[in-house]
Write a protein that holds these residues in place. Structure first.
Motif, PDB file in Angstrom:
ATOM      1  N   ASP A   1       0.828  -1.187   0.000  1.00 32.58           N
ATOM      2  CA  ASP A   1       0.000   0.000   0.000  1.00 32.58           C
ATOM      3  C   ASP A   1       0.874   1.252   0.000  1.00 32.58           C
TER       4      ASP A   1
ATOM      5  N   THR B   1       1.808  -6.368  -7.639  1.00 31.63           N
ATOM      6  CA  THR B   1       1.256  -5.022  -7.483  1.00 31.63           C
ATOM      7  C   THR B   1       1.023  -4.362  -8.835  1.00 31.63           C
TER       8      THR B   1
ATOM      9  N   ARG C   1      -1.907  -5.974 -10.707  1.00 32.29           N
ATOM     10  CA  ARG C   1      -3.184  -5.497 -10.182  1.00 32.29           C
ATOM     11  C   ARG C   1      -3.488  -4.082 -10.681  1.00 32.29           C
TER      12      ARG C   1
ATOM     13  N   PHE D   1      -6.891  -6.436  -1.717  1.00 35.68           N
ATOM     14  CA  PHE D   1      -6.992  -5.443  -2.781  1.00 35.68           C
ATOM     15  C   PHE D   1      -7.382  -6.100  -4.105  1.00 35.68           C
TER      16      PHE D   1
ATOM     17  N   GLN E   1     -11.020  -6.963  -4.119  1.00 35.03           N
ATOM     18  CA  GLN E   1     -11.809  -5.745  -4.287  1.00 35.03           C
ATOM     19  C   GLN E   1     -11.858  -5.332  -5.762  1.00 35.03           C
TER      20      GLN E   1
ATOM     21  N   LEU F   1      -9.542  -6.639   4.565  1.00 36.38           N
ATOM     22  CA  LEU F   1      -9.246  -5.224   4.795  1.00 36.38           C
ATOM     23  C   LEU F   1      -9.517  -4.824   6.234  1.00 36.38           C
TER      24      LEU F   1
ATOM     25  N   HIS G   1      -9.528   1.910   2.519  1.00 32.67           N
ATOM     26  CA  HIS G   1      -9.963   0.846   1.631  1.00 32.67           C
ATOM     27  C   HIS G   1     -11.259   0.213   2.120  1.00 32.67           C
TER      28      HIS G   1
END
Length: 830
Positions: free
Chosen positions: A2, A106, A109, A145, A148, A174, A182
């Motif tokens: 993050d 990362t 995504r 994440f 989501q 989360l 988030h």
């Protein structure tokens, strides 16, 4: 990783160590970005990028620099540039850190996110699944994440149950990690799903909670807070509280505009269009200005073919229609439809058939039906606007059938050896599911879920299933030229009539387009009227003819049939006696050849009628030349075996098979030899004739179950049920004709513009060029008589529609009731 954790790491490394690259500058860029200071973020990122000039992608810090700049571009709504930067970062990290590294995940995504924002749903789903496979073992924050994001992609594809499942799974992760920002985004998404499913009160509650969280974390003037204002406004709009929704939207627009050059242009454009829609609903003069501003900004930000631009074009069309400018409104809707065609490929590559159907249903409501309403309400019956509307209808008809056929053909051609394991498992599941359809055992839910997962993987791999450029380039003149000489295409269409200019009709209508062979300029359209009375007339006619025996009440047949003829065929602007029909709605449930004409005789006495799932079928090309190695296959009178009796013996079909076998020079397979495996010939048979029991029913979870009974069908362990799914995966490429001489093989669940999903459709997907199927059950003796006459005519003409018309005409001339010969319809070309 993050943003806050990434920021702390970069600050600790700094710029002093060359091995760490420009970390301090990147840390400052991230800090500015989190504060919504995108000008400062860009300055710091540019300094970091300057230190990378001329260096290879694998230089330490290069990938991180690209990622940070990409995140800034994303926040500015510059999605194409974001994608370009992330693609470079992914190349660098895959080479330096490895394809399974957290850093690579990362970027994957982030790529999935931007593909989704650009409407590239196939790539979004592929990248998201790749990222989730990396994080699945850890179940860490990154996995949350990813889930989501998966929920957002499913939501964009209108798969709300899948979106809610992924969103709930993400929420658990989360909350466990205390990610307030988030969690707010997760609550907003959950609220959106609630609103779209009709729970406006629940949506408002969730979005209020999300707004409070974001105001506490970011303040009232932050872009994240503006995003929550928009989702709360959406919930109020679904609750019918458009005044409150408009006030919240105005607040969000104020936040975005206050950011000046640092604003998220995409979200501002979207908010302006929201305000335009709400203003239109409330009949505000501001609607036109908000719509124009939002559409202009959307085009400049994401290009002409983005879903947001399509939405803006439709809204502008409605605004113009209310202002009385029908010509400009129609032009906007045609443009929106053409641009929407480009979305079909990415959608078909991201989801299997069920998802494709949902998306197509949405596109009908969002664009096609508005366009048809504009055309019909204008009173125009011929000319360029009619041609443009017909072209759109043809483009959007039968898409899922065509996609399934392309997918099966590509797989059978050996183009996807990596899918072999999935295809083998799919065959096993199809056999399992077929065995559970009858006898009360039911279909295992876990097998249904596993099958859906495999189909999704196949959809993502087989590119041939995606609508091609030929769809967007479709030429009406080519369709007209491909029609049989002297014929006329009759394209029925059922559409919602909701009030383009804002007057809410909330009903449906039927229209019919007529396209004469060889005359694209001669296209005509006729408004057939409200769908309700027509649908009731169709069902009344079926109630008379469906018993399928010779005890028909001729007066009732004449009365109910004349009502249908007057509603559907008498208004058609054509005198052609050969009709190529593309039905829609409940018209799929009747055989037009049986309707009484003006002279009181069945239409078949004066007309030859064939059916297509889409006029695009005409463009497939000529049938392959006769292959002497291809012979006819006749299966009849199967030995259904003992067990819980679902199927009674059919000794009369053995006589039918012998008569047809004599005509075709083929030995029928009957009794224990009438098996599923007989259909797996190499090469496939030229003609397939199946005389057995068929069934169509609604199973568990509203799933349609359809199939044929073959040898061993009464024993669920004997693999004697040939399901519609199994039929669709047969290799019938090059098969000229399939005759499904069984009960109700032309029936199935009706999807507007996509047809009846019955056994005839499955044979077409497998490759058969023409399929003769039935709309009700007919006794053995009259069926044998009709089929013998049909094959005699077919051997003379080589045309299945003409042969069926000749056989039915002969039966009508002998004064046989329509219930004996009228059940059979011909689908496809031959």
């Amino acid at each position: 990783m993050d943003l806050e954790r990434m920021l702390r790491l970069m600050e600790s490394l700094g710029n002093d160590d060359p091995a760490n690259g420009p970390m301090a500058d990147l840390a400052e860029a991230l800090r500015c970005r989190m504060a919504d200071d995108l000008t400062g973020a860009r300055r710091a990122a540019d300094r970091a990028m300057a230190t990378m000039a001329g260096k290879p992608l694998t230089t330490p810090g290069y990938a991180e620099t690209l990622r940070v700049i990409a995140s800034i571009q994303r926040q500015l709504g510059q999605y194409a540039e974001t994608k370009r930067l992330l693609d470079l970062a992914h190349q660098a990290l895959a080479a330096t850190d490895g394809p399974q590294a957290p850093t690579t995940e990362t970027v994957l995504r982030a790529l999935a996110d931007v593909h989704c924002l650009l409407g590239e749903y196939d790539e979004a789903m592929t990248r998201c699944r790749q990222a989730l496979r990396i994080t699945e073992p850890r179940q860490d924050l990154a996995h949350g994440f990813g889930l989501q994001l998966l929920a957002r992609i499913h939501s964009a594809l209108d798969d709300l149950p899948a979106a809610e499942r992924a969103n709930r799974a993400a929420a658990e992760i989360l909350r466990r990690h205390g990610m307030a920002g988030h969690v707010a985004a997760n609550l907003s998404q959950a609220g959106i799903y609630q609103a779209r499913q009709g729970n406006a009160a629940g949506a408002i509650r969730l979005n209020r909670q999300a707004l409070r969280l974001r105001e506490r974390e970011f303040g009232q003037r932050h872009s994240a807070t503006a995003e929550s204002l928009i989702t709360l406004a959406t919930a109020y709009a679904h609750a019918g509280r458009s005044r409150r929704a408009l006030r919240l939207t105005r607040r969000a627009i104020g936040v975005y505009r206050a950011a000046g050059a640092d604003t998220d242009a995409f979200r501002l454009a979207s908010a302006l269009l929201d305000a335009g829609q709400l203003g239109f609903d409330r009949r505000r003069r501001t609607a036109a200005g908000d719509t124009a501003a939002g559409l202009d900004l959307a085009v400049r930000t994401v290009g002409e073919h983005h879903p947001l631009v399509i939405r803006g074009l439709v809204l502008r069309g409605r605004v113009r229609a209310r202002a009385g400018d029908r010509a400009a409104a129609f032009a906007d809707l045609v443009t929106a439809a053409d641009r929407q065609n480009r979305l079909l490929g990415p959608v078909f590559g991201a989801t299997p058939e069920e998802g494709r159907l949902r998306f197509l249903a949405d596109t009908r409501k969002e664009v096609r039906d508005w366009l048809l309403e504009a055309l019909i309400d204008s009173g125009t019956t011929t000319g360029p606007d009619v041609a443009a509307a017909l072209r759109l209808v043809i483009q959007r008809t039968g898409l899922t059938t065509e996609a399934a056929a392309r997918e099966c053909a590509a797989v059978l051609a050996g183009g996807y050896p990596d899918l072999a394991a999935d295809l083998d498992r799919l065959s096993e599941l199809d056999r399992l599911l077929a065995g559970g359809m009858l006898g009360g055992a039911g279909v295992p839910a876990d097998a249904v879920r596993e099958r859906a997962a495999i189909e999704e993987r196949i959809a993502g791999r087989v590119r041939e299933a995606r609508p091609s450029a030929a769809l967007t380039e479709l030429d009406l003149a080519e369709v007209a030229a491909a029609l049989p000489a002297g014929s006329c295409l009759v394209q029925f269409v059922r559409f919602a009539h909701r009030g383009l200019a804002g007057i809410d009709h909330r009903d449906a209508r039927y229209a019919a387009f007529c396209l004469p062979a060889g005359d694209a300029a001669g296209a005509r359209v006729v408004d057939l009227g409200d769908a309700g009375p027509i649908d009731r007339a169709v069902e009344a006619y079926r109630a008379v003819v469906v018993p399928g025996d010779d005890r028909i009440d001729r007066d009732r047949w004449l009365a109910t049939g004349t009502a249908v003829h007057q509603a559907l065929f008498a208004p058609l602007p054509t005198t052609a006696t050969r009709l190529v029909i593309v039905p829609d709605g409940l018209i799929h449930r009747i055989p037009p050849a049986t309707l009484p004409g003006p002279d009181g005789l069945p239409l078949v006495t004066t007309h030859t009628i064939s059916h297509l799932s889409s006029p695009r079928d005409l463009l497939i090309g000529a049938a392959p030349a006769d292959d002497p190695n291809r012979t006819a296959l006749i299966l009849a009178d199967p030995d259904f075996g003992p067990g819980p009796v679902a199927f009674n013996p059919l000794p009369g079909t053995a006589r039918e098979a012998r008569m047809i076998g004599d005509l075709l020079g083929a030995e029928p397979l009957t009794g224990a030899a009438a098996t599923k495996s007989a259909l797996r010939r190499d090469p496939p048979p030229s003609i397939v004739h199946l005389a057995t029991h068929g069934f169509v029913r609604v199973g568990a979870d509203d799933r349609i179950e359809a199939g044929l009974g073959l040898a061993g069908a009464n024993d669920r362990d004997a693999d004697g049920i040939l399901s519609a799914d199994e039929i669709a995966r047969l290799d019938l490429r090059g098969t000229r004709l399939v005759v499904a001489s069984a009960c109700e093989t032309a029936l199935g669940r009706i999807h507007d513009s996509e047809g009846a999903f019955g056994l005839h459709r499955s044979f077409a997907i497998a490759g058969a060029r023409a399929v003769v199927a039935s709309l009700w059950s007919v006794p053995d003796r009259p069926t044998a008589r009709l089929m013998t006459a049909f094959y005699r005519a077919y051997l003379r003409s080589g045309s299945a529609p003409s042969a069926l018309a000749e056989a039915q005409r002969e039966a009508a001339a002998q004064h046989r009731p329509v219930t004996e010969w009228g059940a059979f319809t011909c689908h496809g070309i031959s």
